[in-house]
Design a protein around this motif. Sequence first.
Motif, mmCIF file in Angstrom:
data_model
loop_
_atom_site.group_PDB
_atom_site.id
_atom_site.type_symbol
_atom_site.label_atom_id
_atom_site.label_comp_id
_atom_site.label_asym_id
_atom_site.label_seq_id
_atom_site.Cartn_x
_atom_site.Cartn_y
_atom_site.Cartn_z
ATOM 1 N N TYR A 104 14.384 -9.585 2.900
ATOM 2 C CA TYR A 104 13.392 -10.591 3.248
ATOM 3 C C TYR A 104 12.258 -9.879 3.983
ATOM 4 O O TYR A 104 12.516 -9.093 4.904
ATOM 5 C CB TYR A 104 14.006 -11.670 4.130
ATOM 6 C CG TYR A 104 15.083 -12.441 3.419
ATOM 7 C CD1 TYR A 104 16.378 -11.960 3.371
ATOM 8 C CD2 TYR A 104 14.790 -13.624 2.760
ATOM 9 C CE1 TYR A 104 17.376 -12.643 2.689
ATOM 10 C CE2 TYR A 104 15.781 -14.322 2.081
ATOM 11 C CZ TYR A 104 17.072 -13.822 2.053
ATOM 12 O OH TYR A 104 18.049 -14.510 1.370
ATOM 13 N N PHE B 35 10.407 -9.691 -6.874
ATOM 14 C CA PHE B 35 9.508 -10.294 -5.911
ATOM 15 C C PHE B 35 8.197 -10.682 -6.594
ATOM 16 O O PHE B 35 7.782 -10.047 -7.560
ATOM 17 C CB PHE B 35 9.146 -9.304 -4.791
ATOM 18 C CG PHE B 35 10.293 -8.835 -3.967
ATOM 19 C CD1 PHE B 35 11.012 -7.711 -4.345
ATOM 20 C CD2 PHE B 35 10.657 -9.490 -2.803
ATOM 21 C CE1 PHE B 35 12.071 -7.249 -3.578
ATOM 22 C CE2 PHE B 35 11.718 -9.046 -2.031
ATOM 23 C CZ PHE B 35 12.418 -7.918 -2.424
ATOM 24 N N GLN B 37 4.250 -10.951 -5.395
ATOM 25 C CA GLN B 37 3.264 -10.762 -4.338
ATOM 26 C C GLN B 37 2.052 -11.620 -4.685
ATOM 27 O O GLN B 37 1.358 -11.354 -5.674
ATOM 28 C CB GLN B 37 2.873 -9.298 -4.171
ATOM 29 C CG GLN B 37 1.991 -9.071 -2.933
ATOM 30 C CD GLN B 37 1.837 -7.608 -2.589
ATOM 31 O OE1 GLN B 37 1.679 -6.757 -3.454
ATOM 32 N NE2 GLN B 37 1.879 -7.296 -1.300
ATOM 33 N N ASN B 38 1.809 -12.638 -3.883
ATOM 34 C CA ASN B 38 0.713 -13.556 -4.200
ATOM 35 C C ASN B 38 -0.642 -12.930 -3.850
ATOM 36 O O ASN B 38 -0.695 -11.844 -3.253
ATOM 37 C CB ASN B 38 0.931 -14.908 -3.523
ATOM 38 C CG ASN B 38 0.899 -14.824 -2.004
ATOM 39 O OD1 ASN B 38 0.321 -13.902 -1.424
ATOM 40 N ND2 ASN B 38 1.508 -15.807 -1.373
ATOM 41 N N GLN B 42 1.396 -11.778 0.339
ATOM 42 C CA GLN B 42 2.734 -12.144 0.787
ATOM 43 C C GLN B 42 3.773 -11.814 -0.279
ATOM 44 O O GLN B 42 3.541 -12.080 -1.464
ATOM 45 C CB GLN B 42 2.751 -13.638 1.089
ATOM 46 C CG GLN B 42 4.022 -14.152 1.704
ATOM 47 C CD GLN B 42 3.962 -15.655 1.941
ATOM 48 O OE1 GLN B 42 3.046 -16.323 1.480
ATOM 49 N NE2 GLN B 42 4.951 -16.173 2.634
ATOM 50 N N ILE B 44 7.241 -12.634 -1.918
ATOM 51 C CA ILE B 44 8.132 -13.777 -2.019
ATOM 52 C C ILE B 44 9.349 -13.393 -2.847
ATOM 53 O O ILE B 44 9.218 -12.853 -3.950
ATOM 54 C CB ILE B 44 7.384 -14.959 -2.672
ATOM 55 C CG1 ILE B 44 6.173 -15.331 -1.818
ATOM 56 C CG2 ILE B 44 8.306 -16.157 -2.871
ATOM 57 C CD1 ILE B 44 5.144 -16.142 -2.537
ATOM 58 N N ASN B 45 10.528 -13.661 -2.312
ATOM 59 C CA ASN B 45 11.761 -13.392 -3.056
ATOM 60 C C ASN B 45 11.860 -14.321 -4.257
ATOM 61 O O ASN B 45 11.720 -15.535 -4.111
ATOM 62 C CB ASN B 45 12.979 -13.643 -2.168
ATOM 63 C CG ASN B 45 13.150 -12.589 -1.117
ATOM 64 O OD1 ASN B 45 12.192 -11.921 -0.748
ATOM 65 N ND2 ASN B 45 14.357 -12.439 -0.626
#
Lengths: 114, 104
Positions: A104, B35, B37-38, B42, B44-45
């Motif tokens: 995370y 993942f 990545q926006n 960020q 995000i999983n």
Amino acid sequence: NAGVTQTPKFRILKIGQSMTLQCTQDMNHNYMYWYRQDPGMGLKLIYYSVGAGITDKGEVPNGYNVSRSTTEDFPLRLELAAPSQTSVYFCASSYSVGGSYEQYFGPGTRLTVT
Amino acid sequence: GIQVEQSPPDLILQEGANSTLRCNFSDSVNNLQWFHQNPWGQLINLFYIPSGTKQNGRLSATTVATERYSLLYISSSQTTDSGVYFCAAFSWRFGAGTRLTVKP
């Protein structure tokens, strides 16, 4: 839970200055990681820790130091900042259960060295 | 050392189209994660998938560990799917990513 938090969000350093990037997690994870991401690239591992008091080098450790005195905190220290350390730094944590290491990530710190 | 390769490097889709992203790795893995990545950076999983198949809404992923690859499927793509998709093997070895652009 806040998850993984990082401070600061942004920072500009002059060449030769030092600073510490803070990372805290509240998920009681034993593993923690520091990565850097250069523009247009994937993430590269700088250092990691498998528990309090235990740290080890990743792929790109030169110019950085870490410590892990508690389960929650994993600060990254930059000594004598150089332009090559301009990057986005991500901290992550994971809990190793039965061989699972799902990570995370924190929101990142954007660092510029000029 | 461990190598992780993603393809394609760039992908442009029209909204509503489907796509498949691929992640190849050079050695047997016991950890594989996807993942997103926006555009704000960020991470995000999406999936933790060392083997087998998982689905979450319009996204699904399959890892065939014995053949050293993983696939991420995006169906009925939306503009909010835009960003960079990364796979990570052995927890820490990231691929270079696939940059997805979904046009309205």
